[in-house]
Design an enzyme around this catalytic site. Structure first.
Site, PDB file in Angstrom:
ATOM      1  N   HIS A 357      44.424  43.536  45.666  1.00 41.48           N
ATOM      2  CA  HIS A 357      44.527  44.391  44.479  1.00 41.48           C
ATOM      3  C   HIS A 357      45.685  44.077  43.556  1.00 41.48           C
ATOM      4  O   HIS A 357      45.920  44.825  42.614  1.00 41.48           O
ATOM      5  CB  HIS A 357      44.661  45.858  44.900  1.00 41.48           C
ATOM      6  CG  HIS A 357      43.381  46.471  45.337  1.00 41.48           C
ATOM      7  ND1 HIS A 357      42.529  47.104  44.467  1.00 41.48           N
ATOM      8  CD2 HIS A 357      42.787  46.516  46.542  1.00 41.48           C
ATOM      9  CE1 HIS A 357      41.471  47.534  45.130  1.00 41.48           C
ATOM     10  NE2 HIS A 357      41.603  47.185  46.397  1.00 41.48           N
ATOM     11  N   LYS A 549      47.122  57.165  33.171  1.00 43.48           N
ATOM     12  CA  LYS A 549      47.148  56.292  34.342  1.00 43.48           C
ATOM     13  C   LYS A 549      48.538  56.379  34.947  1.00 43.48           C
ATOM     14  O   LYS A 549      49.432  56.992  34.367  1.00 43.48           O
ATOM     15  CB  LYS A 549      46.849  54.853  33.933  1.00 43.48           C
ATOM     16  CG  LYS A 549      47.725  54.356  32.760  1.00 43.48           C
ATOM     17  CD  LYS A 549      47.315  52.960  32.282  1.00 43.48           C
ATOM     18  CE  LYS A 549      46.008  52.984  31.532  1.00 43.48           C
ATOM     19  NZ  LYS A 549      45.115  51.905  31.892  1.00 43.48           N
ATOM     20  N   ARG A 550      48.725  55.756  36.142  1.00 44.37           N
ATOM     21  CA  ARG A 550      50.060  55.726  36.702  1.00 44.37           C
ATOM     22  C   ARG A 550      51.048  55.116  35.704  1.00 44.37           C
ATOM     23  O   ARG A 550      50.688  54.248  34.913  1.00 44.37           O
ATOM     24  CB  ARG A 550      50.061  54.908  37.997  1.00 44.37           C
ATOM     25  CG  ARG A 550      49.484  55.673  39.151  1.00 44.37           C
ATOM     26  CD  ARG A 550      50.249  56.938  39.414  1.00 44.37           C
ATOM     27  NE  ARG A 550      51.441  56.634  40.153  1.00 44.37           N
ATOM     28  CZ  ARG A 550      51.549  56.805  41.457  1.00 44.37           C
ATOM     29  NH1 ARG A 550      50.557  57.335  42.149  1.00 44.37           N
ATOM     30  NH2 ARG A 550      52.655  56.486  42.089  1.00 44.37           N
ATOM     31  N   LYS A 555      52.017  48.424  32.734  1.00 42.34           N
ATOM     32  CA  LYS A 555      50.970  49.135  31.992  1.00 42.34           C
ATOM     33  C   LYS A 555      51.419  49.474  30.563  1.00 42.34           C
ATOM     34  O   LYS A 555      50.626  49.833  29.715  1.00 42.34           O
ATOM     35  CB  LYS A 555      50.539  50.397  32.737  1.00 42.34           C
ATOM     36  CG  LYS A 555      49.772  50.111  34.043  1.00 42.34           C
ATOM     37  CD  LYS A 555      49.412  51.411  34.744  1.00 42.34           C
ATOM     38  CE  LYS A 555      48.713  51.219  36.093  1.00 42.34           C
ATOM     39  NZ  LYS A 555      47.282  50.919  35.970  1.00 42.34           N
ATOM     40  N   THR A 657      40.335  50.660  35.992  1.00 41.03           N
ATOM     41  CA  THR A 657      39.026  51.311  36.074  1.00 41.03           C
ATOM     42  C   THR A 657      38.921  52.443  35.063  1.00 41.03           C
ATOM     43  O   THR A 657      37.826  52.847  34.704  1.00 41.03           O
ATOM     44  CB  THR A 657      38.751  51.875  37.490  1.00 41.03           C
ATOM     45  OG1 THR A 657      39.889  52.629  37.918  1.00 41.03           O
ATOM     46  CG2 THR A 657      38.467  50.752  38.466  1.00 41.03           C
ATOM     47  N   LYS A 661      35.715  54.035  32.770  1.00 38.61           N
ATOM     48  CA  LYS A 661      35.360  55.458  32.653  1.00 38.61           C
ATOM     49  C   LYS A 661      35.389  55.885  31.191  1.00 38.61           C
ATOM     50  O   LYS A 661      34.530  56.633  30.720  1.00 38.61           O
ATOM     51  CB  LYS A 661      36.340  56.317  33.454  1.00 38.61           C
ATOM     52  CG  LYS A 661      36.390  55.992  34.937  1.00 38.61           C
ATOM     53  CD  LYS A 661      37.582  56.740  35.573  1.00 38.61           C
ATOM     54  CE  LYS A 661      37.994  56.154  36.886  1.00 38.61           C
ATOM     55  NZ  LYS A 661      39.321  56.637  37.326  1.00 38.61           N
TER      56      LYS A 661
HETATM   57  C1  LIG Z   1      40.533  55.983  37.394  1.00 41.21           C
HETATM   58  C2  LIG Z   1      41.768  56.643  37.782  1.00 41.21           C
HETATM   59  C3  LIG Z   1      42.956  55.916  37.849  1.00 41.21           C
HETATM   60  C4  LIG Z   1      43.031  54.444  37.528  1.00 41.21           C
HETATM   61  O1  LIG Z   1      43.365  54.262  36.177  1.00 41.21           O
HETATM   62  P1  LIG Z   1      43.805  52.821  35.601  1.00 41.21           P
HETATM   63  O2  LIG Z   1      43.901  53.020  34.148  1.00 41.21           O
HETATM   64  O3  LIG Z   1      42.692  51.889  35.966  1.00 41.21           O
HETATM   65  O4  LIG Z   1      45.074  52.469  36.252  1.00 41.21           O
HETATM   66  C5  LIG Z   1      44.119  56.575  38.211  1.00 41.21           C
HETATM   67  N1  LIG Z   1      44.112  57.892  38.484  1.00 41.21           N
HETATM   68  C6  LIG Z   1      42.985  58.629  38.407  1.00 41.21           C
HETATM   69  C7  LIG Z   1      43.044  60.092  38.695  1.00 41.21           C
HETATM   70  C8  LIG Z   1      41.768  58.039  38.063  1.00 41.21           C
HETATM   71  O5  LIG Z   1      40.655  58.782  38.017  1.00 41.21           O
END
Ligand SMILES: *Cc1c(COP(=O)(O)O)cnc(C)c1O
Length: 810
Positions: A357, A549-550, A555, A657, A661
């Site tokens: 990952h 996101k985190r 990022k 991801t 979404k």
């Molecule tokens: C999808 C998701 C992530 C991942 O987000 P990235 O932008 O791909 O890092 C992190 N936290 C939650 C709650 C998510 O649903």
């Protein structure tokens, strides 16, 4: 689509629900609080799920066990009602009982079982494995406390205990009868008799691993799988009565708490928390306990036919946290089942596969050999022997005199420089190693695992991530989903590729208007939540620009906030500047120990404080930070988004991801060519995504050249970029909680490691072009719809089918 009959009809549901309230609380439905109503309904649905689970599979079906230290499940009730096809029936039933299903669903708390993307991927895979109908099971840890609950106080992230189990977890069942014992420490004893020798482990600490099973309901309700979560408990009730009687309660409970500590906390996966002894114990506990029960089931079904284990069972390891699966499986086969060493190794390789990952070499997991050997002496012997054989084997391919020899060993050996290298351990024990997007897999082959790739190219493959569109589109966005289903039927729930049927609707003005109405409703819903949680009032006529996101340097939330400051500065200094009115929405947690990321959170909140309180700009821009990002509020945010910020420095994000979404929810991506953004861009075409910034190879070249100077960036644009850098320390943003010297130094002393300043101008330019385009509502909606229409590829159903075909051979 046909579904199992869970309830005969609405009346049947109501009767069962009322009776369940009586049984659990001795109260009528109407006398129960919403929270009690939730627990009763969840337990009722869980019992239906368990009844189906027992007959979901035959023993002949190949079983997949997905080992992951995290499963970021999110709330399950609404999701399971959809998957059982009974959401409408239940909603009507609840309404006729005088209550509201949404209100009941809102009572569910997010299970604290994961950090972010990696854990959510595992949860999406559980959903898709059940949907594909395979016997696919999760194996993980049941953490007593989640990561933490995030609050924002004085602009700062404040962490408080996430006691997610306080009121119980209605989906789980404790399986005392399936408990197993796991041993830490002690000595290895060699025995010999008639020329045969064998080893046993003596002494040390024995822990009881108790499983809790959570049913995983597949869409259609025909297949229910399970997620097994392990909890650590004392082997014997070694309660020190003397200490207790002497008033030393802490000592009386000491043994219990030492053992229970193993399953008490969820470590962050992104902040160098490696090296903690408890973490190593967690990793071994869930690996050993999982494998013991898997082999117990196998032996019951197929006897001692170990040679065929890999044909009937796949063990998939999500990142290196379950890397001990290889040596632990060997230990059990050799020490407990009498299988020979070479045969056992072959069986392990056939059975185990591995997903990587991360592309950052410094993030690869390592353990000091001494720590490892003391905690797991017998396991270490297997690792040592496999490493020795690996080196011998390498010697037959490369001559030790060859200069290449040491450099290959330096990269690929398991044991090196006093460390056990978990990625190499995973690779050497797996028949398949995959990355999670096309670019990521290429980087693994070219750099991170290049030497392995040269030696065993056939083991490497790509599996681009996916997300479950049933949760992140259907459940998260009911208004848009309804519109989609009215247009193309509901086949897309089962087969996400049917979203392509939306393409003709790109020419349908009334559909596009309907989309806009749905998006507006989603924005209203989010605005209400933002107001309630952060106090910021958003105007739903503005563009909703979202980065959630985190928090991590790569990022680049910092780049985003620089853009916001640039717009702010221009608004104040240039009366002719007229940007598209926009609401900038941020959310996400930073690991507790990750100082830089926490400073970026403080910066965003300080910028929000300045901008939201400046009347000169308030009709143009606002900034909101939504606290405590989790699956539940993520669903509200994704559905309401119009711009999806995916702006990592190219070559750093394995896949992402949330980009998938958000695209499903008709947000247009503003991003770099990184991770799965590249595949999104290929699928939707250049007119339906906004790409900016350096490419991965340009980033590499610039870094390698040693000719990047943040001060050059600063000096070449004193009015804009330079001005923003100055604002970090000149007091402009200091009102809430002070200046931002450490961010300033990160950029100007550490020379901007993530190339924020290098990509700044192309980013600002891309944002202004994209928001300009927003003005053509018809064209924007067409483009947004195209994103949904092409999102079928990013369903985790597709990803899982690829794992089934190429890795698990089902
Ligand atoms: C999808 C998701 C992530 C991942 O987000 P990235 O932008 O791909 O890092 C992190 N936290 C939650 C709650 C998510 O649903």
């Amino acid at each position: 689509m046909t579904t199992e009959k869970i309830f005969e009809n609405e009346q049947d549901f109501i009767e069962q629900y009322r009776e369940a309230c009586m049984t659990k609380y001795g109260s009528k439905f109407e006398e129960c609080s919403s929270q009690e109503q939730f627990y009763v309904l969840a337990e009722l649905i869980a019992s239906k799920a368990r009844a189906i689970q027992t007959s979901s599979h035959t023993k002949e079906e190949k079983k997949v066990y997905y080992f992951s230290l995290e499963f970021l499940l999110g709330p399950l009730l609404d999701n399971y009602l959809i998957n059982f096809g009974i959401r409408d029936l239940v909603a009507k039933g609840v309404e006729s009982m005088g209550a509201n299903l949404e209100e009941i669903c809102r009572q569910e708390v997010d299970p604290g079982l994961g950090n972010g993307g990696l854990g959510r991927l595992a949860a999406c895979f559980l959903d898709s494995m059940a949907h594909e109908g395979i016997a696919g099971y999760g194996n993980g840890m049941r953490y007593r406390y989640g990561l933490f609950r995030q609050y924002i106080e004085g602009g700062r992230q404040v962490e408080r205990t996430d006691n997610w189990l306080a009121n119980g977890f209605p989906w789980e069942t404790r399986k005392d009868g399936s408990s197993v014992l796991v041993r830490f420490g002690g000595q290895v004893v060699r025995h010999e008799e008639n020329g045969h020798f064998w080893f046993t482990q003596e002494g040390g600490e024995i822990v009881r691993a108790v499983p809790y099973d959570v049913p995983i309901v597949g869409f259609g309700g025909k297949v229910v799988n399970k997620l097994r979560l392990w909890s650590a408990e004392p082997y014997t009730e070694d309660f020190d009565l003397d200490a207790f009687n002497a008033g030393d309660y802490a000592r009386a409970n000491k043994f219990r708490s030492d053992v229970e500590a193993i399953s008490t906390i969820l470590y962050p996966n992104d902040a160098g928390e490696h090296g903690r002894m408890l973490r190593l114990k967690q990793e071994y506990l869930f690996v050993s306990a999982g494998l013991q029960t898997i082999l117990r089931t196998y032996e019951r079904e197929f006897g001692q036919d170990w040679a065929n284990l890999g044909k009937r069972v796949s063990i998939h390891t999500n990142d290196t946290h379950p890397a001990m699966c290889g040596p632990e499986l060997m230990r059990i086969l050799v020490d407990e089942k009498g299988v020979g060493f070479d045969e056992a190794y072959q069986i392990c390789k056939e059975t185990i596969s591995f997903t990587n990952h991360t592309v950052m070499p410094e993030a690869l997991e390592k353990w000091p050999i001494n720590t490892f050997r003391n905690l797991l002496p017998r396991l270490y012997m297997f690792i040592d022997e496999i490493d020795r054989r690996y080196r011998d084997n390498l010697a037959t391919h490369l001559s030790p005199n060859d200069g290449n020899w040491t450099s290959v060993l330096e990269k690929t050996a398991i044991l090196w420089d006093g460390q056990v290298r978990m990625a190499n351990l995973s690779i050497i024990f797996s028949h398949s190693i995959n990355g999670v997007s096309a670019l990521h897999t290429q980087i693994l082959k070219d750099t991170v695992f290049h030497e392995f790739y040269e030696m065993m190219p056939h083991r490497f493959n790509n599996k681009t991530n996916g997300v479950t569109h049933r949760r992140f589109l259907c459940e998260a966005n009911p208004s848009y989903s309804k519109l989609i289903t009215e247009a193309i039927g509901d086949g897309w729930l089962d087969d996400a590729m049917e979203l392509e049927k939306l393409v003709p609707f790109e020419q349908d003005a009334s559909f596009l208007e309907g989309m806009e109405v749905a998006k507006k409703a989603d924005k209203e819903r989010l605005a209400a939540y933002v107001k309630q949680t952060s106090g910021v009032v958003l105007d739903t006529n503005t563009v909703f620009d979202v980065q959630v996101k985190r928090f991590h340097a790569y990022k680049r939330q910092l780049l985003n906030v620089f853009k916001v400051l640039d717009i702010y500065n221009r608004l104040i200094t240039d009366s002719s500047y007229n940007p598209r009115p926009t609401s900038f929405i941020f959310s996400g947690k930073a690991a507790q120990s990750y100082t830089f990321a926490k400073e970026v959170i403080r910066l965003i909140n300080s910028v929000a404080d300045v901008i939201n309180n400046d009347e000169r700009v308030n009709d143009k821009i606002k900034v909101a930070f939504v606290p405590n990002f989790a699956v539940s509020n993520a669903q509200l945010i994704y559905s309401a988004a119009e711009i999806s910020e995916q702006i990592s420095v190219a070559g750093a994000e394995a896949s992402g991801t949330s980009n998938m979404k958000l695209m499903m929810n008709a947000a247009i991506t503003l991003g770099t060519l990184d991770g799965a953004n590249i595949e999104i861009s290929e699928l939707v075409g250049p007119d339906n995504i906004k790409i900016f910034g350096l490419h991965a190879d340009e980033v590499d070249a610039l870094r390698a050249s040693g000719r990047y100077y943040a001060w050059d960036m600063y000096n070449s644009d004193r009015d804009h970029l330079g001005r923003i850098v100055d604002m970090l320390t000149d007091g402009t943003l200091a009102r809430l909680s002070g200046n931002f010297d450490s961010i300033h130094d990160y950029l100007m002393v550490d020379n901007d490691p993530d190339l924020v300043m290098r990509d700044f101008h192309s980013y600002v330019q891309a944002w202004s072009e994209l928001t300009e385009f927003y003005g053509d509502r018809a064209a924007w909606n067409k483009s947004a719809l195209h994103n949904t229409a092409k999102a079928g590829y990013f369903s985790s159903d597709r990803t899982i089918r690829e794992y089934m075909a190429d890795i698990w051979h089902i």
